[in-house]
Motif scaffolding. Structure first.
Motif, PDB file in Angstrom:
ATOM      1  N   ALA A  41       0.828  -1.264  -0.058  1.00  0.00           N
ATOM      2  CA  ALA A  41       0.040   0.078   0.100  1.00  0.00           C
ATOM      3  C   ALA A  41       0.942   1.170   0.066  1.00  0.00           C
ATOM      4  O   ALA A  41       0.505   2.262  -0.712  1.00  0.00           O
ATOM      5  N   ARG A  42       1.871   1.152   0.900  1.00  0.00           N
ATOM      6  CA  ARG A  42       2.910   2.541   0.879  1.00  0.00           C
ATOM      7  C   ARG A  42       3.357   2.594  -0.552  1.00  0.00           C
ATOM      8  O   ARG A  42       3.520   3.719  -0.961  1.00  0.00           O
ATOM      9  N   ALA A  43       4.008   1.415  -1.199  1.00  0.00           N
ATOM     10  CA  ALA A  43       4.498   1.586  -2.495  1.00  0.00           C
ATOM     11  C   ALA A  43       3.430   2.033  -3.411  1.00  0.00           C
ATOM     12  O   ALA A  43       3.883   3.197  -4.229  1.00  0.00           O
ATOM     13  N   TYR A  44       2.110   1.819  -3.639  1.00  0.00           N
ATOM     14  CA  TYR A  44       0.991   2.306  -4.406  1.00  0.00           C
ATOM     15  C   TYR A  44       1.172   4.028  -4.022  1.00  0.00           C
ATOM     16  O   TYR A  44       0.802   4.403  -4.928  1.00  0.00           O
ATOM     17  N   GLN A  45       0.982   4.185  -2.977  1.00  0.00           N
ATOM     18  CA  GLN A  45       0.562   5.433  -2.465  1.00  0.00           C
ATOM     19  C   GLN A  45       1.800   6.476  -3.165  1.00  0.00           C
ATOM     20  O   GLN A  45       1.625   7.441  -3.574  1.00  0.00           O
ATOM     21  N   GLU A  46       3.109   5.757  -3.104  1.00  0.00           N
ATOM     22  CA  GLU A  46       4.173   6.772  -3.382  1.00  0.00           C
ATOM     23  C   GLU A  46       3.967   7.015  -4.752  1.00  0.00           C
ATOM     24  O   GLU A  46       4.107   7.965  -5.337  1.00  0.00           O
ATOM     25  N   LEU A  47       3.704   5.841  -5.815  1.00  0.00           N
ATOM     26  CA  LEU A  47       3.524   5.948  -7.079  1.00  0.00           C
ATOM     27  C   LEU A  47       2.492   6.914  -7.514  1.00  0.00           C
ATOM     28  O   LEU A  47       2.225   7.488  -8.345  1.00  0.00           O
ATOM     29  N   ARG A  48       1.374   6.869  -6.689  1.00  0.00           N
ATOM     30  CA  ARG A  48       0.091   7.465  -6.797  1.00  0.00           C
ATOM     31  C   ARG A  48       0.433   9.121  -6.689  1.00  0.00           C
ATOM     32  O   ARG A  48       0.267   9.884  -7.513  1.00  0.00           O
ATOM     33  N   GLN A  49       1.166   9.429  -5.590  1.00  0.00           N
ATOM     34  CA  GLN A  49       1.536  10.573  -5.233  1.00  0.00           C
ATOM     35  C   GLN A  49       2.443  11.305  -6.284  1.00  0.00           C
ATOM     36  O   GLN A  49       2.599  12.607  -6.640  1.00  0.00           O
ATOM     37  N   ARG A  50       3.158  10.503  -7.128  1.00  0.00           N
ATOM     38  CA  ARG A  50       4.267  10.904  -8.110  1.00  0.00           C
ATOM     39  C   ARG A  50       3.541  10.953  -9.541  1.00  0.00           C
ATOM     40  O   ARG A  50       3.953  11.030 -10.698  1.00  0.00           O
ATOM     41  N   GLY A  51       1.954  10.603  -9.796  1.00  0.00           N
ATOM     42  CA  GLY A  51       1.371  10.634 -10.691  1.00  0.00           C
ATOM     43  C   GLY A  51       1.698   9.547 -11.811  1.00  0.00           C
ATOM     44  O   GLY A  51       1.142   9.432 -13.095  1.00  0.00           O
ATOM     45  N   ALA A  71       3.749  26.907  -6.777  1.00  0.00           N
ATOM     46  CA  ALA A  71       4.225  27.918  -5.854  1.00  0.00           C
ATOM     47  C   ALA A  71       3.136  28.184  -4.891  1.00  0.00           C
ATOM     48  O   ALA A  71       3.364  28.946  -3.680  1.00  0.00           O
ATOM     49  N   HIS A  72       1.901  27.871  -4.953  1.00  0.00           N
ATOM     50  CA  HIS A  72       0.923  27.983  -4.058  1.00  0.00           C
ATOM     51  C   HIS A  72       0.238  26.767  -3.341  1.00  0.00           C
ATOM     52  O   HIS A  72      -0.311  26.944  -2.484  1.00  0.00           O
ATOM     53  N   LEU A  73       0.574  25.557  -3.954  1.00  0.00           N
ATOM     54  CA  LEU A  73      -0.316  24.569  -3.147  1.00  0.00           C
ATOM     55  C   LEU A  73       0.981  23.444  -2.739  1.00  0.00           C
ATOM     56  O   LEU A  73       2.287  23.691  -3.118  1.00  0.00           O
ATOM     57  N   ARG A  74       0.498  22.498  -2.049  1.00  0.00           N
ATOM     58  CA  ARG A  74       1.394  21.365  -1.460  1.00  0.00           C
ATOM     59  C   ARG A  74       0.836  20.161  -2.011  1.00  0.00           C
ATOM     60  O   ARG A  74      -0.520  19.927  -1.994  1.00  0.00           O
ATOM     61  N   PRO A  75       1.711  18.923  -2.267  1.00  0.00           N
ATOM     62  CA  PRO A  75       1.007  17.801  -2.492  1.00  0.00           C
ATOM     63  C   PRO A  75      -0.073  17.356  -1.704  1.00  0.00           C
ATOM     64  O   PRO A  75      -0.020  17.562  -0.342  1.00  0.00           O
ATOM     65  N   LEU A 127      -1.292  16.563  -6.423  1.00  0.00           N
ATOM     66  CA  LEU A 127      -2.340  17.267  -6.072  1.00  0.00           C
ATOM     67  C   LEU A 127      -3.728  16.315  -6.255  1.00  0.00           C
ATOM     68  O   LEU A 127      -3.632  15.523  -7.023  1.00  0.00           O
ATOM     69  N   ARG A 128      -4.701  16.714  -5.500  1.00  0.00           N
ATOM     70  CA  ARG A 128      -5.977  15.980  -5.819  1.00  0.00           C
ATOM     71  C   ARG A 128      -6.998  16.637  -6.544  1.00  0.00           C
ATOM     72  O   ARG A 128      -7.213  17.737  -6.470  1.00  0.00           O
ATOM     73  N   PRO A 129      -7.380  16.094  -7.769  1.00  0.00           N
ATOM     74  CA  PRO A 129      -8.229  16.813  -8.766  1.00  0.00           C
ATOM     75  C   PRO A 129      -9.636  16.669  -8.088  1.00  0.00           C
ATOM     76  O   PRO A 129     -10.152  15.567  -7.688  1.00  0.00           O
ATOM     77  N   VAL A 130     -10.332  17.861  -7.756  1.00  0.00           N
ATOM     78  CA  VAL A 130     -11.644  18.006  -7.635  1.00  0.00           C
ATOM     79  C   VAL A 130     -12.514  18.175  -8.933  1.00  0.00           C
ATOM     80  O   VAL A 130     -12.145  19.423  -9.601  1.00  0.00           O
ATOM     81  N   ALA A 131     -13.341  17.505  -9.425  1.00  0.00           N
ATOM     82  CA  ALA A 131     -13.962  17.735 -10.704  1.00  0.00           C
ATOM     83  C   ALA A 131     -15.032  18.587 -10.543  1.00  0.00           C
ATOM     84  O   ALA A 131     -15.901  18.612  -9.783  1.00  0.00           O
TER      85      ALA A 131
END
Ligand SMILES: Cc1ncc(COP(=O)(O)O)c(C=O)c1O
Length: 446
Positions: A52-62, A171-175, A198-202
């Motif tokens: 789960a940690r590996a997948y999370q890291e891959l998710r955070q990097r897109g 410059a304005h947001l954080r992961p 970043l987390r997309p909000v549709a």
């Protein structure tokens, strides 16, 4: 897509490196499914938490995305150079390619004569000292933007729209921060948002731009930024109307916590007037690329906004690439001030408008409702993207599956009209109508 690739590793870092390596080599192509966490943990004899940690890291990097019952899959365009460019498979021989959202190359100004004139005037080599935004370009940009109702405090130049947007978001947001994006929206922006963690909000889009309810909901969900395409929205062709701009400005007023980014990529090519939101929030930026009217290879966009926001982008540029080459800036200025180029852009605008309207009308003749108020694309809702894309390819037309552009919006396909000739439009509409005709039930005989 089910893929056989042996993921290896005994730690989260090793597992994510193994997946990355598969993506890089092409063994894990876009959209391939990764094994469920528990299954991979059992196969590797590690705990589910490690996978789960590996997948999370891959998710955070897109690199991957997790979507409910679809599980975890490689994203359409992970931010890792792959040996195979699999995003848009090359259509076979004889297939007309309407799947790439690029401008009509026949309608872009030729650069040769302008480069030749620049070569005559270029002067001695320049060093670092005169670098930055050319004052003449800044002046011309200020005039153009002000004429369109965009207030110009600070102004800088970036390497294209997406380069500017990346710097703004960084410059304005954080992961992990939520960012409101149009749905459907520009695929490259969705890829960038994922790559920045970043987390997309549709935010749903109609023909007049992002809907008021969609923006209200996104703000209620804590969106830290809102990205709006002013005109020629990709993929739907939406353009922000005067009424919609008024409603969105009212929603955004007094929101110092939200960065507002407007992307006016159609720029001089947009037939419809601009109704900017610029300045509705204290933190805002308006980005205008030269890619669509003058050519994507110029890699240049203007970025204006409030003083703090522009200073952050310009300052970050200065400690990175430094600046956009003054050679490119001079070339853009030459194009802006050339009457023949201005006329060509006007002709291009008319041509896109004519072909878009003709295709939408031809589809309407078959009872199909398509969208495309402005720009180079027509967006056609379909019951099933895969079967529509496949049937059209079999009929000789490559179109883009809407899945590249959607988060929760209903299925559709995108048809880019740039390569289309007027005479081809009726045949294309016939092929689309045929492709979307419901299959007859087995055993049915007419
Ligand atoms: C919505 C949108 N913005 C911007 C661009 C152009 O971006 P860039 O200036 O990075 O070429 C495109 C190109 O397709 C686009 O569709």
């Amino acid at each position: 897509m089910a893929v056989r690739y042996q993921i290896t590793g005994g730690t989260a870092a090793e597992i994510s490196a193994s997946v990355e390596s598969g993506v890089r080599s092409g063994a894990l192509p876009p959209d391939s499914a990764l094994p469920p966490v528990r299954a991979l943990a059992a196969a590797l004899a590690v705990s589910p938490a490690t996978v789960a940690r590996a997948y999370q890291e891959l998710r955070q990097r897109g690199l991957v995305a997790t979507a409910g019952r679809h599980g975890t899959r490689v994203r359409p365009r992970p931010p890792v150079a792959t040996r195979r460019a699999a995003r848009y498979p090359t259509p076979g021989p004889g297939v007309r390619d309407l799947s790439r959202g690029q401008p009509d190359l026949r309608l872009l100004p030729p650069l040769g004569p302008h480069l030749a004139r620049l070569a005559d005037r270029i002067g001695p080599p320049t060093g670092y000292a005169p670098a930055g935004v050319l004052p003449e370009l800044a002046e011309a940009a200020r005039e153009r933007l002000t004429a369109d109702g965009v207030p110009v405090d600070g102004l800088t130049v970036t390497g294209g729209a997406l380069d500017g947007i990346e710097r703004l978001l960084a410059a304005h947001l954080r992961p992990g921060d939520p960012v409101a994006v149009e749905d459907p929206g520009w695929a490259n922006l969705l890829d960038l948002v994922a790559a920045l963690g970043l987390r997309p909000v549709a935010v749903p889009v109609d023909d007049d731009g992002p809907t008021e309810a969609g923006v209200r909901d996104a703000l209620a969900l804590g969106a830290r930024a809102l990205i709006v395409t002013s005109r020629a929205q990709n993929p739907t062709g939406a353009a922000v109307s005067a009424d919609r701009a008024g409603a969105l400005r009212a929603l955004l007023a007094g929101r110092p916590d939200v960065l507002l980014v407007e992307d006016d990529h159609a720029a001089e090519l947009a037939r419809l007037p601009l109704h900017p939101l610029a300045g509705a929030t204290p933190s805002w930026a308006f980005v205008r690329s030269v890619s669509k009217p003058y050519g994507p290879d110029l890699r240049l966009a203007l970025l204006t906004g409030d003083e703090t926001t522009v200073a952050r982008v310009a300052g970050r540029m200065s400690v990175g690439p430094g600046w956009v080459s003054t050679l490119l800036q001079r070339l853009v200025l030459a194009l802006w001030t050339d009457p023949a180029t201005t006329e060509l852009v006007t002709r291009a605008e008319e041509s896109y408008q004519r072909r878009r309207a003709a295709l939408i009308a031809a589809l309407a003749g078959h009872g199909l409702t398509a969208h495309g108020r402005s720009g180079i694309n027509v967006w056609l809702p379909v019951p099933d993207e895969t079967s529509a894309v496949t049937a059209l390819r079999d009929a000789g037309w490559a179109v883009a599956p809407g899945g590249l552009f959607r988060i929760g919006a209903p299925p559709a396909v995108r048809l880019t009209i740039s390569p289309l000739d007027d005479a081809e439009i009726p045949a294309l509409a016939d092929a689309v109508a045929h492709a979307l005709r419901p299959a007859r039930p087995a055993g049915f005989t007419a």
